[in-house]
Design an enzyme around this catalytic site. Structure first.
Site, PDB file in Angstrom:
ATOM      1  CB  SER A  65      -0.731   0.179   1.607  1.00  0.00           C
ATOM      2  OG  SER A  65      -1.429   1.443   1.978  1.00  0.00           O
TER       3      SER A  65
ATOM      4  CE1 TYR B  76      -4.535  -2.232   4.986  1.00  0.00           C
ATOM      5  CE2 TYR B  76      -3.445  -0.321   4.659  1.00  0.00           C
ATOM      6  CZ  TYR B  76      -3.777  -1.260   4.497  1.00  0.00           C
ATOM      7  OH  TYR B  76      -4.325  -1.696   2.898  1.00  0.00           O
TER       8      TYR B  76
HETATM    9  N1  NAD Z   1      -9.126  -0.979  -0.643  1.00  0.00           N
HETATM   10  C1  NAD Z   1      -8.029   0.715  -0.709  1.00  0.00           C
HETATM   11  O1  NAD Z   1      -7.994   1.724  -0.589  1.00  0.00           O
HETATM   12  C2  NAD Z   1      -6.148  -0.495  -0.524  1.00  0.00           C
HETATM   13  C3  NAD Z   1      -5.562   1.039  -0.393  1.00  0.00           C
HETATM   14  C4  NAD Z   1      -4.051   0.023  -0.323  1.00  0.00           C
HETATM   15  C5  NAD Z   1      -3.807  -1.551  -0.607  1.00  0.00           C
HETATM   16  N2  NAD Z   1      -5.637  -2.305  -0.333  1.00  0.00           N
HETATM   17  C6  NAD Z   1      -5.270  -3.744   0.386  1.00  0.00           C
HETATM   18  O2  NAD Z   1      -5.425  -4.137  -1.121  1.00  0.00           O
HETATM   19  C7  NAD Z   1      -5.841  -5.402  -0.498  1.00  0.00           C
HETATM   20  C8  NAD Z   1      -7.173  -6.259  -0.892  1.00  0.00           C
HETATM   21  O3  NAD Z   1      -8.041  -4.475  -0.494  1.00  0.00           O
HETATM   22  P1  NAD Z   1      -9.613  -4.229  -1.336  1.00  0.00           P
HETATM   23  O4  NAD Z   1      -9.879  -2.829  -0.626  1.00  0.00           O
HETATM   24  O5  NAD Z   1     -10.040  -5.649  -1.993  1.00  0.00           O
HETATM   25  O6  NAD Z   1     -10.570  -5.308   0.623  1.00  0.00           O
HETATM   26  P2  NAD Z   1     -12.049  -6.138   0.212  1.00  0.00           P
HETATM   27  O7  NAD Z   1     -12.364  -5.749   1.640  1.00  0.00           O
HETATM   28  O8  NAD Z   1     -12.681  -5.263  -0.793  1.00  0.00           O
HETATM   29  O9  NAD Z   1     -11.580  -7.345  -0.404  1.00  0.00           O
HETATM   30  C9  NAD Z   1     -10.648  -8.685   0.725  1.00  0.00           C
HETATM   31  C10 NAD Z   1     -11.251  -9.605   0.353  1.00  0.00           C
HETATM   32  O10 NAD Z   1     -10.085 -10.707   1.434  1.00  0.00           O
HETATM   33  C11 NAD Z   1     -10.303 -11.262   2.093  1.00  0.00           C
HETATM   34  N3  NAD Z   1      -9.878 -12.185   3.023  1.00  0.00           N
HETATM   35  C12 NAD Z   1      -9.942 -11.371   4.494  1.00  0.00           C
HETATM   36  N4  NAD Z   1      -9.506 -12.248   5.019  1.00  0.00           N
HETATM   37  C13 NAD Z   1      -8.430 -13.790   5.227  1.00  0.00           C
HETATM   38  C14 NAD Z   1      -8.279 -14.224   4.808  1.00  0.00           C
HETATM   39  N5  NAD Z   1      -7.243 -14.776   6.580  1.00  0.00           N
HETATM   40  N6  NAD Z   1      -8.104 -15.228   4.085  1.00  0.00           N
HETATM   41  C15 NAD Z   1      -8.759 -15.622   2.845  1.00  0.00           C
HETATM   42  N7  NAD Z   1      -9.218 -14.517   2.890  1.00  0.00           N
HETATM   43  C16 NAD Z   1      -9.053 -13.333   3.563  1.00  0.00           C
HETATM   44  C17 NAD Z   1     -12.212 -10.851   2.319  1.00  0.00           C
HETATM   45  O11 NAD Z   1     -13.209 -11.903   2.164  1.00  0.00           O
HETATM   46  C18 NAD Z   1     -12.560 -10.237   1.323  1.00  0.00           C
HETATM   47  O12 NAD Z   1     -13.411 -10.852   0.013  1.00  0.00           O
HETATM   48  C19 NAD Z   1      -5.712  -5.418   0.793  1.00  0.00           C
HETATM   49  O13 NAD Z   1      -4.859  -6.361   1.270  1.00  0.00           O
HETATM   50  C20 NAD Z   1      -5.352  -4.068   0.826  1.00  0.00           C
HETATM   51  O14 NAD Z   1      -4.468  -4.132   1.998  1.00  0.00           O
HETATM   52  C21 NAD Z   1      -6.518  -1.699  -0.799  1.00  0.00           C
END
Ligand code: NAD
Length: 257
Positions: free
Chosen positions: A141, A154
């Site tokens: 991130s 985080y």
């Molecule tokens: N959305 C943002 O702004 C953003 C920014 C930077 C990084 N990220 C990173 O991107 C990735 C995805 O984020 P997102 O925004 O799509 O989130 P989201 O919550 O929409 O999706 C995350 C998915 O991961 C699954 N998950 C959680 N724990 C799990 C586990 N133990 N085993 C298997 N699956 C699991 C959840 O069920 C969910 O479907 C994450 O790593 C997040 O930290 C997101």
């Protein structure tokens, strides 16, 4: 068809960025192994792919559980005989200042966001070593590169993933395995909706505030990140090794005032 005949394992592909990437990769010709903790949303992703005549299966696994991850990788190999691309995408949020943070919540964020990258990598890499080819994409991130308020746990995890990516790259370059990291800014997904609810009294106001810290003036969309992952997954990025790829609307390197 930039991923024709490739097999990808994508963790956390039931929602947000993971789901959007799964749909795009299937459209580009990949066979997609959709992983999620939540079977309902994971299966929904597969149904959407199959509806568009793509190829996908769902394998439920908790990325923090070694046995569950090992069994997922074995099932994937039994089905497709190889894994060309691993996208370690699953992750959870973590809010609060360090002195206020609940220790169980801290440990959970460490476990999902760090061990959840380590474990799938540990079990997939031996197959990639045999294939003498692979592309691993780790979800970091932009918070790994900048201080943001109330995000101690985080940011620790995402900084760790950036360091791990570089270290993995050095160890596996000789096997023709590339390891790169994606660093998104704020992307509008259920993850961010939850984070906003947990952290702000008025989430709508918070969105407007967050928009102003990105040069784009808008939040990102899941597909903005999916297209970056597509580049890292494909051979088009064959000279990218151990690199951070920023998809952040200019939040890290730009200042407009
Ligand atoms: N959305 C943002 O702004 C953003 C920014 C930077 C990084 N990220 C990173 O991107 C990735 C995805 O984020 P997102 O925004 O799509 O989130 P989201 O919550 O929409 O999706 C995350 C998915 O991961 C699954 N998950 C959680 N724990 C799990 C586990 N133990 N085993 C298997 N699956 C699991 C959840 O069920 C969910 O479907 C994450 O790593 C997040 O930290 C997101």
């Amino acid at each position: 068809m930039r991923l024709r005949d490739k097999v990808i394992l994508l963790t956390g592909a039931g929602s947000g960025i993971g789901k959007s990437t799964a749909l795009l990769f299937a459209k580009e010709g990949a066979s997609v192994i959709v992983n999620d903790l939540d079977p309902e949303s994971g299966n929904d992703t597969v149904v959407e792919i199959l509806k568009e005549n793509g190829e996908a299966i769902f394998i439920q696994a908790d990325v923090t559980d070694a046995e569950s991850v090992k069994s997922m990788v074995n099932k994937a190999i039994n089905q497709y005989k190889r894994i060309d691309i691993l996208f370690n995408n699953a992750g959870i949020s973590g809010v609060g200042k360090l002195h206020e943070v609940d220790i169980d919540a801290w440990n959970k964020t460490m476990n999902v966001n760090i061990n959840g990258v380590m474990l799938p990598s540990k079990f997939v890499i031996p197959h990639m070593m045999k294939q003498k080819k692979g592309s691993i994409i780790n979800m970091s991130s932009c918070i790994a590169e900048m201080g943001l308020a109330n995000r101690a746990s985080y940011s620790t995890t995402k900084g760790a993933i950036l360091a791990l990516t570089k270290s993995m790259q050095v160890d596996y370059a000789r096997y023709n395995i590339r390891v790169n990291a994606i660093l998104p800014g704020t992307i509008f997904t259920p993850f961010v909706e939850n984070y906003l609810k947990q952290s702000y009294e008025n989430p709508e106001e918070a969105i407007e505030q967050i928009k102003t810290r990105q040069l784009s003036g808008e939040l990102g969309k899941p597909e903005d990140v999916a297209y970056a992952a597509l580049f890292l997954a494909s051979d088009e990025s064959k000279f990218m090794m151990g690199s951070p790829l920023y998809i952040d609307g200019g939040v890290v390197f730009g200042k407009d005032a």
